[in-house]
Design an enzyme around this catalytic site. Sequence first.
Site, PDB file in Angstrom:
ATOM      1  N   CYS A 136       0.945  -1.179  -0.078  1.00 29.22           N
ATOM      2  CA  CYS A 136      -0.098  -0.249   0.062  1.00 29.22           C
ATOM      3  C   CYS A 136       1.002   1.082   0.010  1.00 29.22           C
ATOM      4  O   CYS A 136       1.678   1.557   0.802  1.00 29.22           O
ATOM      5  CB  CYS A 136      -1.000   0.054   1.155  1.00 29.22           C
ATOM      6  N   CYS A 164      36.470  -6.621   6.041  1.00 27.20           N
ATOM      7  CA  CYS A 164      36.304  -5.607   7.108  1.00 27.20           C
ATOM      8  C   CYS A 164      35.688  -4.431   6.078  1.00 27.20           C
ATOM      9  O   CYS A 164      36.263  -4.123   4.935  1.00 27.20           O
ATOM     10  CB  CYS A 164      37.363  -5.150   7.862  1.00 27.20           C
TER      11      CYS A 164
END
Length: 315
Positions: A136, A164
Amino acid sequence: MKRMMYVLLFSLIALTGCAQNQKQKQDSPNYRPLTAKEEMVIIHKGTERPFTGKYDKFYEEGTYVCKRCGAELYHSSDKFDSGCGWPSFDDEIEGAVKRTPDPDGMRTEITCNNCGAHLGHVFLNEGFTNKNTRHCVNSISLEFIPAGTSNKATSDTAYFAGGCFWGVEYYLEQEPGVSSVESGYMGGNKNNPSYEDVSYRHTGHAEVVRVIFDPSETNYENLAKLFFEIHDPTQVNRQGPDVGSQYRSEVFFRTVQQKQIAEKLIGMLELKGYDVATRVTPAAAFWQAEAYHQDYYEKKGGTPYCHKRVNRFSR
């Protein structure tokens, strides 16, 4: 090593980092300017009145994109009339929409996975279509691109995990055409995870970077090639001295085209003799990492300790 840096840096920048990051997101030069009414919905999570949006009773063929950043969100073939007063879709473009439970636990918010713009809410098991899903969406959050018309988006997004995220971020943010790189988490089973969660609590998340780039200056293949050259894609669940599944090599694709490009590059590397361990999976919800992780080497100085660029494609 990273745990020690956490203790030292958190007290210095955590209080200001979140506000600065949010301001940077809203003021990005790659975002389209918004009116006051659009800001009320898109940024402040308001809701337009039902039956007033221009896309409620609208069924032309084409693609619906984010009003704020231009990212493609929905195909017209997935739009249907639910009678609720807002545009309804029973599916989204893969990886384009992020779902987040509302704080009250009653509903699930949907936002643009590229820029975080508020779209509306998603509802399940209502029986409107065979997919039993209803997005919606506020019309004001969308822009419609007719079939056969180019969506001249000012930005696109890529997600990469390669050890990392400090090092991956360092190299990618230097690439021409890249406007921003954010460190975060993706691919696991916990909403809004912390660094401690990802590192020590087996959430399944990887350390990921979100790359926002200008398609007129660079393209996804250039960035993906760079990604494969700044980390070792043959290592499994580690990168250099960092060991753990959060350091795995993974490409999170937003579109079928991104998936095909990643798989093509992996094939090229395998033909050169590399035993590539990189996963290629659909993008999921991106959770931004703590402020002290953002632009780490720019703040700290120095260069990455476990990443370096290696020419893998032209030799």
